[in-house]
Design a protein around this motif. Structure first.
Motif, PDB file in Angstrom:
ATOM      1  N   ALA A 183      42.481  51.335  40.638  1.00 22.95           N
ATOM      2  CA  ALA A 183      42.088  50.091  41.310  1.00 22.95           C
ATOM      3  C   ALA A 183      41.270  50.444  42.549  1.00 22.95           C
ATOM      4  CB  ALA A 183      43.314  49.275  41.690  1.00 22.95           C
ATOM      5  N   VAL A 184      39.972  50.124  42.486  1.00 20.38           N
ATOM      6  CA  VAL A 184      39.032  50.525  43.530  1.00 20.38           C
ATOM      7  C   VAL A 184      38.713  49.325  44.419  1.00 20.38           C
ATOM      8  CG1 VAL A 184      36.788  51.589  44.007  1.00 20.38           C
ATOM      9  CG2 VAL A 184      38.032  52.168  41.891  1.00 20.38           C
ATOM     10  N   ASN A 185      39.088  49.395  45.677  1.00 23.45           N
ATOM     11  CA  ASN A 185      38.773  48.339  46.653  1.00 23.45           C
ATOM     12  C   ASN A 185      39.204  46.953  46.158  1.00 23.45           C
ATOM     13  OD1 ASN A 185      37.620  50.055  48.609  1.00 23.45           O
ATOM     14  ND2 ASN A 185      35.635  50.005  47.591  1.00 23.45           N
ATOM     15  N   THR A 186      40.505  46.793  45.969  1.00 23.56           N
ATOM     16  CA  THR A 186      41.021  45.516  45.476  1.00 23.56           C
ATOM     17  C   THR A 186      40.519  44.345  46.324  1.00 23.56           C
ATOM     18  OG1 THR A 186      43.017  45.831  46.806  1.00 23.56           O
ATOM     19  CG2 THR A 186      43.125  46.495  44.489  1.00 23.56           C
ATOM     20  N   TYR A 187      40.067  43.302  45.634  1.00 21.15           N
ATOM     21  CA  TYR A 187      39.475  42.117  46.281  1.00 21.15           C
ATOM     22  C   TYR A 187      40.567  41.057  46.386  1.00 21.15           C
ATOM     23  CZ  TYR A 187      35.711  38.668  47.179  1.00 21.15           C
ATOM     24  OH  TYR A 187      34.865  37.720  47.725  1.00 21.15           O
ATOM     25  N   ASP A 188      41.448  41.231  47.362  1.00 19.85           N
ATOM     26  CA  ASP A 188      42.652  40.403  47.431  1.00 19.85           C
ATOM     27  C   ASP A 188      43.028  40.065  48.868  1.00 19.85           C
ATOM     28  OD1 ASP A 188      43.462  42.891  48.316  1.00 19.85           O
ATOM     29  OD2 ASP A 188      44.844  43.283  46.653  1.00 19.85           O
ATOM     30  N   PHE A 189      41.992  39.876  49.707  1.00 23.52           N
ATOM     31  CA  PHE A 189      42.236  39.620  51.128  1.00 23.52           C
ATOM     32  C   PHE A 189      41.394  38.426  51.584  1.00 23.52           C
ATOM     33  CE2 PHE A 189      39.325  43.099  50.306  1.00 23.52           C
ATOM     34  CZ  PHE A 189      38.144  42.616  50.833  1.00 23.52           C
TER      35      PHE A 189
END
Length: 293
Positions: free
Chosen positions: A139-145
């Protein structure tokens, strides 16, 4: 609306890849045809792209791993050259369904799921749903913020805010000048030169597909569902490797929060890299993947 066969052809070809489609399932009216690229041989590895991109996002990574894996690079629903279906959802569960269709329709097992940004979230939640098929997750740079791509720059905040505004949002989503898109994407790179002009041209061509502004707006609107998907992370049984660029849009607190959610996960931070590691440091991902193929 044009069928997928009438869509423009990709302007970028990745050596060794072939293009394929998966038909929608009978009785699923909001599903469309999915397009994916295939390359290489070996155990299956599925690549899941970032916000506002497509399978060609992995143009530099695929040749580096195709000797060790059979690589499948998916265009997520409505994106790239996957079919745009009126009224379709682009929230996290709907996009995850597209990923699960790839794994189940092709009957893939022992899969390594590699996702970047939005694709990283989907890799983890898909692993939670299909433990019998998924071997490993990167998981590369999860987009969850909170904020998401709006953290890229002042320009990105202005554009994304406009796209999300009721009334004028769809109009703004349909206007995408090349300098603006380039500037926003460069905000996700430590090395700005890693954004190639032909890749931007390819993204702009996709952006001119009929109905694509609705898709783009839907993806930006989906951020709360991607944030909410963090609650599913501990359900994933496969080993997980979290990879972050030192200059990613996520803050150290965001990364630490995911490390606490996934205490058994491996963790790598890539010096000087930004959000789009597949564009600027594909060698790092390839080394990580090939080491355990």
């Amino acid at each position: 609306m044009p069928s997928p066969s009438q869509d423009p052809r990709p302007t970028i070809h990745i050596a060794g890849t072939t293009s394929h489609t998966i038909a929608p399932r009978a009785g699923h009216a909001r599903e469309g045809t999915l397009r994916y690229l295939r390359a290489g041989s070996g155990a299956p590895l599925v690549l899941l792209h970032t916000v506002r991109t497509q399978a060609e996002h992995f143009r530099l990574l695929i040749p580096l791993i195709a000797d060790r894996y059979t690589v499948y690079a998916l265009d997520l629903p409505g994106m790239g050259y996957s079919e745009i279906v009126p009224g379709a959802s682009y929230d996290e569960p709907a996009m995850r369904t597209g990923v699960k269709r790839l794994l189940t329709e092709l009957d893939l097992h022992d899969v390594t799921l590699v996702g970047e940004s939005m694709g990283a979230v989907l890799a983890i939640t898909t692993a939670a749903d299909l433990p019998e098929r998924v071997r490993r997750v990167v998981a590369v740079n999860t987009y969850d913020f909170r904020g998401g791509i709006a953290r890229s720059s002042v320009l990105a905040r202005v554009v994304v805010s406009g796209v999300l505004t009721p009334g004028v949002g769809p109009v703004i989503a349909g206007v995408e000048p090349k300098p603006v898109l380039s500037k926003i994407l460069q905000g996700g790179l430590g090395d700005k030169s890693a954004l190639r002009e032909d890749y931007v041209d390819e993204l702009l061509q996709v952006g001119r597909r009929p109905g694509y502004p609705t898709v783009a707006r839907g993806v930006y609107q989906a951020l709360p569902s991607l944030i909410a998907a963090r609650s599913r992370y501990p359900e994933a049984k496969a080993p997980i490797h979290l990879v972050y660029g030192e200059k990613d849009w996520s803050r150290p607190s965001d990364r630490q929060a995911n490390k606490q959610l996934l205490p058994a996960a491996d963790f790598t931070q890539v010096p000087k890299a930004g959000h789009f590691i597949a564009l600027e440091r594909p060698d790092v991902l390839a080394d990580l993947l090939n080491a355990v193929a």
